[in-house]
Structures are given as structure tokens and as C-alpha cells.
Design a protein around this motif. Sequence first.
Motif, PDB file in Angstrom:
ATOM      1  N   SER B   2       0.645  -1.257  -0.088  1.00 21.90           N
ATOM      2  CA  SER B   2       0.051   0.161  -0.090  1.00 21.90           C
ATOM      3  C   SER B   2       0.842   1.452   0.047  1.00 21.90           C
ATOM      4  N   LYS B   5       1.909   2.105   3.398  1.00 22.38           N
ATOM      5  CA  LYS B   5       2.968   1.653   3.959  1.00 22.38           C
ATOM      6  C   LYS B   5       4.421   1.993   3.683  1.00 22.38           C
ATOM      7  N   PRO B  79       5.744   0.707  -4.878  1.00 22.30           N
ATOM      8  CA  PRO B  79       4.854   0.589  -5.626  1.00 22.30           C
ATOM      9  C   PRO B  79       5.038   1.598  -6.856  1.00 22.30           C
ATOM     10  N   GLN B 169       3.142   0.915  11.309  1.00 23.92           N
ATOM     11  CA  GLN B 169       2.803   0.899   9.670  1.00 23.92           C
ATOM     12  C   GLN B 169       3.892   0.068   8.659  1.00 23.92           C
TER      13      GLN B 169
END
Lengths: 192, 530
Positions: B2, B5, B79, B169
Motif C-alpha cells: 500500500s 506503508k 509501488p 505501519q
Amino acid sequence: MKHLIFCLALLSGMQANASDRWQKTDAQGRALPVSAGPWSCIRDLNTGLLWENKSDNEGLHFNAATYSWFDATHRLGVEKAGSCSDASMKVSPCDTRDLMVLANQQAWCGVSNWRVPSAKELTSLLLDTGFVGNPRIASGFFPHTGRFPYWTADVRPSNNGKTEALILHFGSGSTQWLGTQHAARLRLVASP
Amino acid sequence: MSVAKYYSRVVVLHCCAILLLLGSVLSGLRLALSAGRGDFFSVFNAYLPQGGMHGLHLSLGFAWCVLALIFVWHHWHAPARVASSTLAETWNRYLIHFARYLFLSLLILGGALYFGGSAALDGWVLLLHRYLAYSAFVYLIVHAFSQMIYSPWLQVRAILLPKLKVVRQVGWKFWLPVSLAAVLWLGSAWIMPYLTPQLRIANLALDQEIVIDGLANESAWQSAPLHTVKTLNIGANAAETPVTVQGLRQGEVVYFRFSWPDTTPSLQHLPLVKTAQGWRIEQTGLLRNDETQFYEDKFAVMLARAPDAAGAGSMLLGSQPLAGYAANRTGRGYHAAQGALLDVWHWKSVRNHGTKQLDDSHFAAAYPEVPGEIRYTAGYKSDPLQSGGYSENWAWPSNGIVTPKRLPRDPAQLARFQAAKPNDPQLVWGMSWYETLPYSSAADQYPVGTRMPSVLWTTMFEGDRGDVRAMASWHKGVWTLEAVRGIKTESPFDLALNEGLFMWVAVFDHQQTQHSYHLRPLQLHFEGQS
Ligand code: HEM
Ligand code: HEM
Ligand code: HEM
């Protein structure tokens, strides 16, 4: 508030380090700043006693000169069994009286009541510097002190009918009785 | 992964990077300042950290390497993002690209300094490392400002004021390599000794003789293994002085030979010169313990059981690195052992002349200050002396007029010092105590301009201070020092010359306290023995 004052007092007490105790003086007895030199005597500001400074140069105040212990007033001890030089550098056998007489004649550091210190007085100079290579003394003020025995004025009759006086060893910091015929070093003191 | 994160990881990595950068810059600046290379930053002297900065800087260096690895790993797991081509984005992207190369170069140069020696490439590596360090600091500011201007405030705030929840996190997959890295970092202190170069010491047959004369012309020296240590000079031009070291063991004694280049042999030590007012000491920094001109050449060897950088961690930087202890007058720092005592052999070309001895000394834990002493040296002391040695020809040093303690018996003794050529290797500026007499104004008839040595030699050292026999000679631009000592001595201020002992060397080129140094020691290894 009380705590604060206490802390401040504690801090200022801690800052009064050992160098506040000693004052260098010149040959006339005038005070010198800590950073100045050379100096002739050291005044103990706690007791008022004035101490002779030693030199590594041959002469009256030569650090390695030795003396036998002799008290002329009471005719105690042994005369002329050490080895020292006078102001004219002449080396001769000598005793504790010789240095006293000469220092008084000179009015060394402005005083003429030089004498051999008592054991209690001399012991008050002891300081553990934390290093065995250093004599046990505030050597910044008392340079050229040897890790050797120094005479005190404390005297007693010995078993063999002679006299012995107490020496203080500035290497070990301990005292010991020694026959007055022996040669030891000497640092004179004068009362205020 | 995510985006939340990912950003939490960016935040954690940032926190580490910012802390490390501040630590590295501050400790690095202290290193530079203490070595006389502080540039503009010298004005921050009072605010920089003090103490064992070499060890700190190196361990932060290791932490950087570890962080770099984590960063690469972090990027692999990033990501996918939509590439944007706004000016701001492009600027920030290029800036970050630049940072990658900058930090990578800093780390590589740092490693080169550590493993190749601080003097690598005659000081150029160090110079580059220093300027890149300044650039990294500038980068931090430019990058931070750019991000503040162009990035969403929330992201910037997350980095400047990190919230505790990021710790959760980032996820355990992040913390695992970080913990491994932390272990590696902590372990670096234990890894270092295994990376220490060896000083191989050959065996010398019992029937072979080595004469301690500084000539080193015995055949055994031709075949003994030779090691070169590149030591780094103090000062803005960080040039190197290479020192070659050899060792030979003969039964219960070990011989060492050290040589180093020096085009100007300095055998003059704070001479006195007669002026119209009286005698003065020729000096430029004696009263700051930093004479750099009228000083003899010296050399030092340090022996320790621990390999930590900068003399087993004995070098404490800054003017007052030890709370509760006196300051040092050079402002650069002083030596005090952090653990066991260090054995130091200090050879002084003038003061040790003629005795075939050097000044056996040590670095112990800091000693208390002795009231009234002229210079506080922390843990550095000469070993105890019974008698002998040398003394200065004044009772108290000063900028002004000093009264010499002694004058020559025969004034003709001074003749050879008057027409002296500078750096004459034959003329040693000292007088025997026994050829002098206590000062008297009657004998002081010397004309204005007369120069007189201030070193007075008495007799050989008796006591622990005289445990090392040594003599050096200068020939065609090279000093050669031969020294010998028993493996063991009686002195509690010496270390036994056992297998595995660590050794450092330092060259004092007519310097009182500024000497060349190196960080990584040599480790003694006796060949052909257990
Ligand atoms: C951001 C990272 C770093 C910064 C800001 C930094 C900064 C500095 C600075 C300012 C100096 C002083 C230069 C001088 O005396 O001229 C220095 C010296 C040095 N740094 Fe770094 N450094 C960093 C990373 C590293 C790394 C990763 C290593 C490797 C272990 C390292 C090893 C050294 C060494 C060996 C010296 C020489 C110390 C001496 O001999 O006095 N540095 N650094
Ligand atoms: C040692 C100092 C720093 C280094 C080495 C550093 C390095 C970096 C790098 C490599 C990135 C790209 C991260 C990525 O895309 O994965 C980045 C992004 C960023 N930095 Fe720094 N930075 C430092 C200090 C700071 C400071 C002090 C701030 C705060 C003002 C800051 C704010 C940001 C922000 C907001 C981003 C954007 C994050 C993103 O959008 O990906 N950085 N930094
Ligand atoms: C990173 C390494 C080192 C640095 C930065 C350094 C720095 C210094 C500094 C600033 C002083 C002056 C202390 C004072 O003012 O009292 C000093 C003194 C000294 N250092 Fe080092 N040092 C280092 C390593 C070494 C090594 C490896 C040796 C021996 C091989 C050594 C031997 C000495 C000696 C003998 C002195 C006393 C000099 C004297 O006053 O006669 N040092 N050092």
C-alpha cells in the motif's frame, strides 16, 4: 529556592580547587599570579605558612642537596654529615642548621624565621597525584620535589643513646624515624 | 504494497538518514578541525561534539552502508507510480538522483579512507570526502526546502515530525532487515580486528648482532619483511608521510626499524637568543603547546591490546573532551586511554641525543590535574624516572625575557651554534649539563644576537622511562630509527610485546604536538613461533 541555594553553594565549593590554596611569591615575598614564574616561595593560604621553593640548579636552594639533622639550640643531632652548596656554589658538608641560617641571613622571600617543618606541617603538603612517577605533592607549585625522604623537626632519642628524627618520604607518602647522622633532603618553612 | 506503508517506510528511512547525516557531519567536522583542516567551519569550534570522534564517525560510516542497502531493498519494493513531468517533480527527481551519487561517493571515499588509510592518494581522497560532506549538508537543506515548497505539507510534516504509528505501519518485513543491519553494525567493532594488516616479525639467529645506531646496515634488515604505513599529516595540505616498519625477534628481545622521509632534519629545539633586554626563547607556539618551527624532529610508536581506530580510541578531540578534567591548550584534543593502558615510545632527536634511549611513555586513563601544572596532558605521561634525562635551560617559559638556568663553562662552546646552517644534520642543539654552570650576570657577557641551545643533557634515564634502547640517524633525506626492547619489562607502564599486539606510528616533523597519524593499526605477528 532553598535547594537552588544549596546547589549553588555546593558548586562554588567544588570549584574551589587545590590551586586556590597556593600562592607563588618572589624572592622578596611579593605574591605572583599562578601563571607567572619563576618563583621563590609558596604560601599556603589555608595556614599562612610560607614554604621554600626548590631549584634544580646548584646553589642554596638546590633540590638534591642533603643535610644531616642538627638542632643547634638544644645541641641535638649530628653536624655536617650531608652535602650541599652555599650561595657561592661551594659544595661542603652540611646540616639542617646551615640551610636555616643562610635562608634567614638572606631574608629569603622577605622573612627571617625559616625553620625545619614539623611532621604535621610537612605532611600537610602531601597530595596523591594519581601517578607513581610523580612525587606526592602539588608539583605545579612545588617543582623539583624528589621522591625522596625530607627531614621534619620531630625528634626523639634512639635506642643506642643517639637521636633520630622523623622523615617524610615524598615517593611513598609515609614517615619513618631515621638517625640524625643520615643525609636527607630538606624544605624549610616559615610561620606567618 | 500500500502507498501508506510505502510512505511510512520513507518516513522511517528519512529519520535514520537525517540523524546519521547530522552525526556524520558533526563528527566529521570535528575530525577536520582537530587536524587543522576546518576551513570555514572552524568558527563552529565551540559547538561541535568532543571526545572519541574517530570511533563515532567510523561506526556511523558503517551505519550508512547498512542504511544504503536497506534503501535499495526499499526501492525494489516500491509501488509503481505515475511519472509526472511538472517542473517541480523533475527538479526533485534530479535532486534525488544527484543525492544517490553523492552519498554513494561519500561512502566509497569513506571506505577508501578507512581501508586505504586517511592519507590515501596523498590526501586527495580525504579532501574529496570532505567537500562531498559539505555538499551533502547543502543537499539536505536544498532538498528539504524543495520538498517543503513542492510536496504536500502532510508528507513533509510526516518526515519532520514523525508519528509513532509509522513504526507499526512499515511492517515486519521492513524491521527484519533493519534488525539484522543493527546487529551487523554493533558487530562491526568485533569484525575490525580481523581486518587489521599484520606486521610480520622474522626470527633473528642468536649469533647475529644488531647494533643500535640508526644505520640499519645489518644484513638481517635486508631480508626482514617490510611494511609501509601511510600516515597523514596535520594541516590544510593533508599530505602523507609513509613510514616503513620492520621487526626482528631474537630470543627475549625484539628489534624494530622505522624509517620515514624528511628533507629537513631538525636538530634545533627552542634555542635561546640574546637580545638587548636579555635572553628570549625562539618560539612561535610553545606557550600553546603548539610549537611548529623551532622544534626538534620526533617520532612515536604506540602499542595497544585493542585495535580501535585512532590509537585504540585514545584520541579525544576538542579543547575539553573530558567533563570534569582540564582543557588542552591547543584546542585540538589530547590522549587518554579508554580501556587498558597504552605503551608509547617517544623518540626526540635532540633531547634523547647521545643516550641511545628514547622516552618510554604511556597513555593511561586521564590523570587528575596537578595543581599549578603548566600543561595538562590527560593520560599522557613519561614513565617514572629515577634519575637522569634532560632539562630546559630556563626555570619558567615566557614570551618575554627569561633568565637561563645555566651558561657554558667555556663561552667558546657556543661558537659552533652561531654560524649554523639551517637543518644541519650534524649540529645537535644541546649542551651537557656538566659543561655548564649556574647562571650569573657576571658570566653573561654574550653579544646581542648570540644563540644558545636550551636543552641540557644530564645522564641516561634510570628507571622505567629508559626501558627502550634506541638511536636514529638521518641520511640523504631519510630518518632511520632502530629500537630494541625486551618482550617483557618490569614496568607496569609497558605492554609485553606479545603476538597480536597492535601498533601505530606517528611522525612529528619539527612539531611539538602536531604529528602525522593513521587510523588502522598493524598487528604484531611473530613468524615461525606459536
Ligand atoms: C554522510 C556521510 C559522511 C560525512 C558527512 C562525512 C564527513 C567527514 C568529514 C567532514 C571528514 C573530515 C575530513 C578531513 O579531515 O579533511 C571525514 C573524515 C573521514 N571519514 Fe567521513 N563522512 C561520511 C561518511 C563516512 C563513511 C561512510 C566512512 C567510512 C567508514 C567515513 C570515513 C572517514 C574517515 C576514515 C575519515 C578520515 C578521518 C581522519 O583520518 O582524520 N566517512 N568525514
Ligand atoms: C539526510 C537527509 C535526506 C536524504 C538523504 C533524503 C533523501 C530522499 C530520497 C532518496 C527521497 C526519495 C524517496 C523515495 O522516493 O523513495 C526523498 C524524498 C523526500 N524527502 Fe528527503 N532526504 C533527506 C532529508 C529530508 C528532509 C529533512 C525532509 C523534510 C523537509 C525531506 C523531505 C522529503 C519528502 C517530502 C520527500 C518526498 C517523498 C516522496 O514523495 O516520495 N527529506 N528524500
Ligand atoms: C587519529 C589519531 C591521532 C590524533 C588526531 C592525534 C592528535 C594528537 C593531539 C591533538 C595531540 C596534542 C595533545 C596535547 O596538546 O596535549 C597529540 C599528542 C601526542 N600524540 Fe597523538 N594523535 C593521534 C594518534 C596518535 C598515535 C597513533 C600516536 C603514536 C603512535 C600518537 C602519539 C602522540 C604523542 C606521543 C603525543 C604527545 C606529544 C607531546 O606533547 O610530546 N598520537 N596527538
